[in-house]
Scaffold this motif. Structure first.
Motif, PDB file in Angstrom:
ATOM      1  N   TYR A 157       4.530  -2.726  -8.090  1.00  0.00           N
ATOM      2  CA  TYR A 157       5.019  -2.402  -7.064  1.00  0.00           C
ATOM      3  C   TYR A 157       6.587  -1.859  -7.125  1.00  0.00           C
ATOM      4  O   TYR A 157       7.012  -0.805  -6.594  1.00  0.00           O
ATOM      5  N   ALA A 158       7.403  -2.394  -7.984  1.00  0.00           N
ATOM      6  CA  ALA A 158       8.807  -2.063  -8.520  1.00  0.00           C
ATOM      7  C   ALA A 158       8.498  -0.658  -9.102  1.00  0.00           C
ATOM      8  O   ALA A 158       9.324   0.182  -9.063  1.00  0.00           O
ATOM      9  N   GLU A 159       7.505  -0.599 -10.005  1.00  0.00           N
ATOM     10  CA  GLU A 159       7.348   0.664 -10.725  1.00  0.00           C
ATOM     11  C   GLU A 159       7.166   1.812  -9.706  1.00  0.00           C
ATOM     12  O   GLU A 159       7.603   3.031  -9.929  1.00  0.00           O
ATOM     13  N   THR A 165       0.775  -1.086  -0.072  1.00  0.00           N
ATOM     14  CA  THR A 165       0.022   0.089  -0.203  1.00  0.00           C
ATOM     15  C   THR A 165       0.780   1.424  -0.037  1.00  0.00           C
ATOM     16  O   THR A 165       1.725   1.228   1.037  1.00  0.00           O
ATOM     17  N   ILE A 166       0.581   2.011  -1.198  1.00  0.00           N
ATOM     18  CA  ILE A 166       1.514   3.374  -0.796  1.00  0.00           C
ATOM     19  C   ILE A 166       0.893   4.072   0.426  1.00  0.00           C
ATOM     20  O   ILE A 166      -0.266   4.204   0.733  1.00  0.00           O
ATOM     21  N   VAL A 167       2.120   4.280   1.038  1.00  0.00           N
ATOM     22  CA  VAL A 167       1.709   5.196   2.546  1.00  0.00           C
ATOM     23  C   VAL A 167       2.349   6.516   2.566  1.00  0.00           C
ATOM     24  O   VAL A 167       3.623   6.881   2.369  1.00  0.00           O
ATOM     25  N   LEU A 168       1.540   7.631   2.473  1.00  0.00           N
ATOM     26  CA  LEU A 168       2.037   8.965   2.760  1.00  0.00           C
ATOM     27  C   LEU A 168       1.975   9.486   4.135  1.00  0.00           C
ATOM     28  O   LEU A 168       0.835   9.357   4.735  1.00  0.00           O
ATOM     29  N   ALA A 169       2.968  10.254   4.593  1.00  0.00           N
ATOM     30  CA  ALA A 169       3.132  10.841   5.830  1.00  0.00           C
ATOM     31  C   ALA A 169       3.074  12.374   5.916  1.00  0.00           C
ATOM     32  O   ALA A 169       4.311  12.929   5.982  1.00  0.00           O
ATOM     33  N   ASN A 194       9.448   5.260  -9.036  1.00  0.00           N
ATOM     34  CA  ASN A 194       8.761   6.641  -9.463  1.00  0.00           C
ATOM     35  C   ASN A 194       8.232   7.550  -8.477  1.00  0.00           C
ATOM     36  O   ASN A 194       8.287   8.793  -8.539  1.00  0.00           O
ATOM     37  N   GLU A 195       7.977   6.966  -7.155  1.00  0.00           N
ATOM     38  CA  GLU A 195       7.299   7.570  -6.230  1.00  0.00           C
ATOM     39  C   GLU A 195       7.901   7.867  -4.880  1.00  0.00           C
ATOM     40  O   GLU A 195       6.999   8.281  -3.993  1.00  0.00           O
ATOM     41  N   ASN A 240       0.256 -12.248  -9.120  1.00  0.00           N
ATOM     42  CA  ASN A 240       1.264 -11.787  -8.152  1.00  0.00           C
ATOM     43  C   ASN A 240       2.371 -11.376  -8.830  1.00  0.00           C
ATOM     44  O   ASN A 240       2.796  -9.976  -8.156  1.00  0.00           O
ATOM     45  N   ILE A 241       2.826 -11.893  -9.620  1.00  0.00           N
ATOM     46  CA  ILE A 241       4.031 -11.106 -10.698  1.00  0.00           C
ATOM     47  C   ILE A 241       3.640  -9.896 -11.210  1.00  0.00           C
ATOM     48  O   ILE A 241       4.685  -9.059 -11.070  1.00  0.00           O
ATOM     49  N   HIS A 242       2.301  -9.661 -11.598  1.00  0.00           N
ATOM     50  CA  HIS A 242       1.990  -8.484 -12.199  1.00  0.00           C
ATOM     51  C   HIS A 242       1.926  -7.517 -10.982  1.00  0.00           C
ATOM     52  O   HIS A 242       2.428  -6.463 -11.229  1.00  0.00           O
ATOM     53  N   LEU A 243       1.319  -7.780  -9.738  1.00  0.00           N
ATOM     54  CA  LEU A 243       1.405  -6.812  -8.590  1.00  0.00           C
ATOM     55  C   LEU A 243       2.895  -6.607  -8.413  1.00  0.00           C
ATOM     56  O   LEU A 243       3.045  -5.260  -8.046  1.00  0.00           O
TER      57      LEU A 243
END
Length: 356
Positions: free
Chosen positions: A229-231, A136-140, A235-236, A222-225
């Motif tokens: 997540y690597a992308e 999960t992307i987590v922003l703080a 980038n983020e 799962n490989i697709h996910l």
């Protein structure tokens, strides 16, 4: 210039979500984030949106699943034990690749704990508190204005990567009032041809699902996910550096503790102590490379500051990879360290270094 408005952190998140195009909110009251739910109950009817106080946190997250599956920009919010109840649904949402925003205004734990601020949900947020290989992307954010900015960002990231995004604050940020402005956001809702919206304009149905009974298909999913997540990791990553060019000691802190740390290191630098700070804004993906670069440079030590018994320190240690010592100072149970406490920790580390 946009007009500045004095707002409480919880309410600012709600208004920012509306600015970002959120028209569906499902939640359940729990301190210290209840003002967000209350705010949305007033604002959503005013903009022809949908507000629903669910019968439980479990119901709320599954309503998010449904609205996101239909292509809506949707948000839910809770605090610590309430987020724990949502974790199964968050895993389903990640598995089904549904964009959504989840707000956690953390309180002390474990168990029911207390209603005071804490950062002890770091593991739960960044390591995937539900089941399966998901992220999960987590922003703080560390201010009420950043709560506005990162909320808007959260909706864009969720849509861009078809993933849940968590906004991780704490009770202090949720309750404090600061001036904020709502500039016209650089946000754009993208088309969602995958959404389950009926067969209007299509001949084939869209299926929203995270169930793959054939293991070969589940592994491919799962490989697709993991590629996604690597992308995201590439980038983020977002972070802020302060006084790191000449720093011998690097403080690593996020959220409310980063503000305490900043005051402490300003005092330390005024006394000639070369200390800087790296503040993660994305807790996942974590700023590993910037920390590794600092560890390979002038920095001789790191100090991780948290409102917990020590959770983010594990990611700091992994990033530093044994190159330099990593110290820790934390308070828990809703206790917040003073600027003086943190300054003393900084000074003591320098005294120890000078003594070697």
């Amino acid at each position: 210039m946009a007009e500045k408005i004095l707002m409480k952190g919880n309410e600012a998140i709600g208004e920012a979500a509306i600015v970002a195009g959120c028209r569906h909110y499902f939640g359940y009251p729990i301190t210290p984030q209840t003002e967000l739910t209350e705010y949305m109950s007033k604002r959503m009817p005013q903009i022809n949106g949908v507000f629903l106080q669910a019968e439980s946190e479990v119901a709320a997250i599954n309503m998010v699943y449904g609205a996101a599956g239909a292509g809506a920009r949707v948000m839910t919010s809770s605090s610590s034990p309430g987020i724990s109840l949502k974790m199964e649904g968050i895993s389903y949402i990640a598995g089904a690749e549904l964009p959504s925003v989840i707000v956690n205004i953390m309180r002390g734990g474990p168990g029911l704990g207390g209603i005071q601020p804490a950062q002890s949900d770091y593991f739960q947020a960044t390591k995937g508190g539900g089941h399966g290989d998901y992220r999960t992307i987590v922003l703080a954010p560390n201010s009420v204005q950043e709560m506005v900015d990162t909320t808007i960002l959260a909706f864009d990231l969720a849509d861009r990567y078809r993933t849940p995004v968590m906004l991780l604050g704490d009770g202090a940020l949720g309750q404090m009032m600061e001036p904020v402005e709502f500039s016209p956001p650089n946000t754009k809702q993208i088309a969602k041809p995958w959404a389950a919206t009926g067969l209007r304009g299509r001949t084939e149905p869209n299926i929203v699902n995270s169930l793959h009974l054939q293991p070969e298909k589940l592994e491919l999913h799962n490989i697709h996910l993991q590629k996604k997540y690597a992308e995201i990791t590439a980038n983020e990553v977002r972070y802020e550096e302060l006084y790191t060019d000449d720093a011998e000691l690097i403080v690593v802190a996020y959220g409310i503790t980063s503000r305490i740390a900043r005051s402490s290191l300003e005092k330390a630098r005024s006394e000639g102590l070369k200390v800087g700070m790296l503040r993660p804004i994305t807790l996942w993906p974590f700023p590993e490379k910037p920390l590794a670069a600092l560890a390979a440079g002038k920095a001789s030590a790191f100090l991780t500051l948290e409102l917990s018994a020590g959770q983010m320190i594990e990611d700091v240690r992994l990033a530093v990879n044994g190159a330099k010592p990593v110290h820790f100072y934390g308070r828990s149970g809703g206790m917040i360290p003073s600027t003086k406490e943190v300054y003393e920790q900084i000074a003591n580390i320098f005294k120890g270094k000078e003594g070697r």
